[in-house]
Write a protein that holds these residues in place. Structure first.
Motif, short mmCIF file in Angstrom:
data_model
loop_
_atom_site.label_atom_id
_atom_site.label_comp_id
_atom_site.label_asym_id
_atom_site.label_seq_id
_atom_site.Cartn_x
_atom_site.Cartn_y
_atom_site.Cartn_z
N MET A 189 -0.15 -5.40 -9.78
CA MET A 189 0.89 -4.50 -9.28
C MET A 189 2.22 -5.20 -9.43
SD MET A 189 0.70 -2.49 -5.73
CE MET A 189 2.10 -1.66 -5.00
N THR A 244 2.01 6.44 -7.12
CA THR A 244 1.02 7.36 -7.71
C THR A 244 1.38 8.81 -7.40
OG1 THR A 244 -0.41 6.93 -5.81
CG2 THR A 244 -0.91 5.72 -7.83
N GLN A 257 -6.21 -0.55 -12.46
CA GLN A 257 -4.98 -1.28 -12.18
C GLN A 257 -5.27 -2.78 -12.14
OE1 GLN A 257 -2.30 0.78 -11.95
NE2 GLN A 257 -1.15 -1.11 -12.27
N ARG A 284 0.84 -1.19 0.00
CA ARG A 284 0.00 0.00 0.00
C ARG A 284 0.88 1.25 0.00
NH1 ARG A 284 -3.41 -1.26 3.92
NH2 ARG A 284 -5.16 -1.90 2.64
N TRP A 305 2.29 1.74 -3.42
CA TRP A 305 1.26 2.28 -4.32
C TRP A 305 1.14 3.79 -4.13
CZ3 TRP A 305 -1.02 1.39 -8.62
CH2 TRP A 305 -2.16 2.10 -8.96
N ARG A 358 -7.11 3.55 -9.33
CA ARG A 358 -6.71 2.16 -9.07
C ARG A 358 -7.69 1.19 -9.74
NH1 ARG A 358 -7.79 -0.99 -5.01
NH2 ARG A 358 -8.49 0.66 -3.63
#
Ligand SMILES: Cc1ncc(COP(=O)(O)O)c(C=O)c1O
Length: 375
Positions: free
Chosen positions: A263, A60, A260, A53, A56, A257
């Motif tokens: 990942m 971003t 997405q 997390r 991420w 997301r």
């Protein structure tokens, strides 16, 4: 310190070919080596869900900084095509809706619309510019209330023409349409901002001017359009719940997301490259590119009429790409390759690309060889 020193460039290579493939910084190379080594030796990408997390969020944030966007508007892709197809599969299409394109686009920015149009009975309106310039006036001739989408490259791959995206977006919004920007030939090189241009969607691979690894790209969707884009390309990260693996009903994540699918650690390589670009600053990179291309243009002009510059040289239409015409272009390319000078041949013309790792010395080497060739 020159920005050239940030790259592990092979000795004696004069690389003027970013419009095909960008070089990769040493730091990104190290990130990628580490990823491959871990994959081979540990297998498991040793991170907890919390760490993922955090990754991420970092990723971003870095993407948002690059585009002058919000981090909620950023997702990562594997190339330009996937971003384009997110938009096409995400919007709701009605029979007769029109899409405006032009005949100078790279196939990736033409074929997906043709395929969709055949399936959904849409109208494709193709602009045929008479020169290298995809102007607002030409675009306006195709705009009316039937137009749902205008697709255009920020920088044209075959001419280096830089479109005035802000004005174009305004005109398309006036008739109620959206603008999808293929930005692969500009992101990382030009001082571009989504806030300034107000563009709706952006698709770009990360392996050219963004100096990232293969198989990476970035996708932008304007915040107020996120809910509208119910893309068909869904993966486990697209759900509201971050990496939720228990059995539950899928709902689109509110932020980007939702696009997405997965990942992959290799996106970390792209993020490292974006961080390097962000730390230097797009304004400085753009200025450098314009300085070196201005020098290149001057040198090419001195070789006229044997060489003829094809790209527009107007300050607000220029980019990192300069294209010229010369007799026996294929032969020149061969001679240049022998001297380890890399440019590309596009539609019978020579395409030279200048990025942060290029300088006037590179241009001199190219010009010297052209001199010898036309003597
Ligand atoms: C304008 C443009 N769009 C797209 C691409 C390639 O698309 P993808 O990243 O999907 O391979 C290129 C590559 O040359 C390009 O010049």
């Amino acid at each position: 310190l020159s920005w050239k020193d940030l790259f592990p460039i092979e000795e004696r290579l004069t690389y003027l070919n970013t419009a095909s493939i960008g070089l990769m910084p040493i730091e990104t190379f190290e990130v990628m080596k580490d990823i491959v080594k871990k994959k081979a030796t540990n297998g498991y990408y040793q991170k907890t869900l919390e760490q993922l997390r955090d990754d991420w969020t970092d990723w971003t944030n870095q993407g948002a900084k690059l585009l002058d966007a919000k981090s909620e508007e950023i997702a990562f892709t594997f190339n330009t095509a996937s971003g384009i197809n997110y938009v096409l599969s995400g919007l709701t299409w009605n029979k007769g809706d029109a899409i405006v394109v032009n005949d100078q686009e790279f196939p990736t920015n033409r074929f997906p619309y043709e395929a969709l149009a055949a399936k959904k009975e849409l109208e494709i309106r193709t602009i045929h510019p008479q020169d290298t310039r995809v102007t607002l006036d030409l675009i306006k001739t195709q705009l009316d209330e039937k137009v749902k989408l205008l697709a255009i490259s920020y920088i044209q791959y075959g001419t280096g023409y830089r479109a005035d995206i802000k004005e174009i977006v305004e005109a398309v919004h006036d008739i109620g349409g959206y603008v999808l920007l293929d930005a692969i030939q500009g992101l990382g090189a030009m001082n571009f901002s989504v806030k300034d241009t107000n563009v709706d969607f952006i698709a770009s691979g990360g392996y050219k001017w963004l100096i990232g690894p293969y198989n990476t790209g970035i996708f932008y969707c304007k915040e107020e359009l996120l809910e509208k884009l119910q893309t068909a390309a869904i993966g486990w990260l697209s759900d509201t719940e971050f990496l939720g693996m228990d059995y539950h009903k899928f709902t689109y994540a509110k932020d980007a997301r939702r696009f997405q699918q997965s990942m992959m650690p290799t996106f970390g390589g792209l993020v490292k490259s974006m961080e390097i670009i962000n730390n230097i600053g797009l304004e400085k990179i753009e200025k450098h590119i314009f300085n070196v291309t201005a020098y290149l243009i001057n040198q090419l002009r001195s070789l006229e009429p044997r060489v003829s510059i094809y790209s527009s040289c107007k300050p607000d239409e220029r980019s990192g790409i300069v294209v010229f015409e010369i007799k026996d272009a294929e032969k020149l390319i061969e001679q240049l390759f022998k001297e380890k000078i890399v440019v590309s041949l596009r539609n019978g013309r020579i395409r030279v690309s200048i990025h942060l790792y290029n300088d006037k010395e590179d241009v001199d080497k190219l010009i010297n060889q052209i001199h010898k060739f036309i003597k």
